[in-house]
Design a protein around this motif. Sequence first.
Motif: not given
Length: 193
Positions: A47-48, A51, A55, A58, A124
Amino acid sequence: MDTANIKGRLDFLREAEKLKSVLRSAHTSTGRTESTAEHSWRLCLMAIAFEDQFAQLDMLKLCVIHDLGEAIHGDIPAVEKNQHPDKSAQEKADLLHLTRSLQPGHRDAIMALWQEYEDAATPEARAVKALDKLETILQHNQGINPQDFDYGFNLGYGRKYTGADPLFAQVRSLLDEDTRQKMGAAAQDASAT
């Protein structure tokens, strides 16, 4: 924060530690069986890593919570999910048990995140579902697996989620290519013996 609240959170964290010992059917690149906690960690890392492409989403809380209930009764391998139609209800009950020492508002927030993921109710949650499937396929391809490992499973796994976004479809295409290479290598190894 009062002492009882702190103790409740520590009890929750002690109970959640069990996830480190829950083993999955996937293997690491050293051949060791992977834990659910390790899967969740790399899902967070995925996910990071992506990201910047999402953007507005979350996703990290969902990544951390999505398999937390497995700390109680363990993981059901993806290839066996159809044999366990009550998996969702069991996981929800286990998560309720796991969060029992938290204050109601905190417990409700964790349960709401889990339900959001389970229902794929938000962008998400759908993105985390896709990443969850992609991480599993990535691990299957990267791990040193038993000789009878069914790489063909990867080719159909999670398509509902991984095809929903062009980036996920592109990642999926690359992982499918890896899967086919693994299948070819496994077939060569089998014919050599």
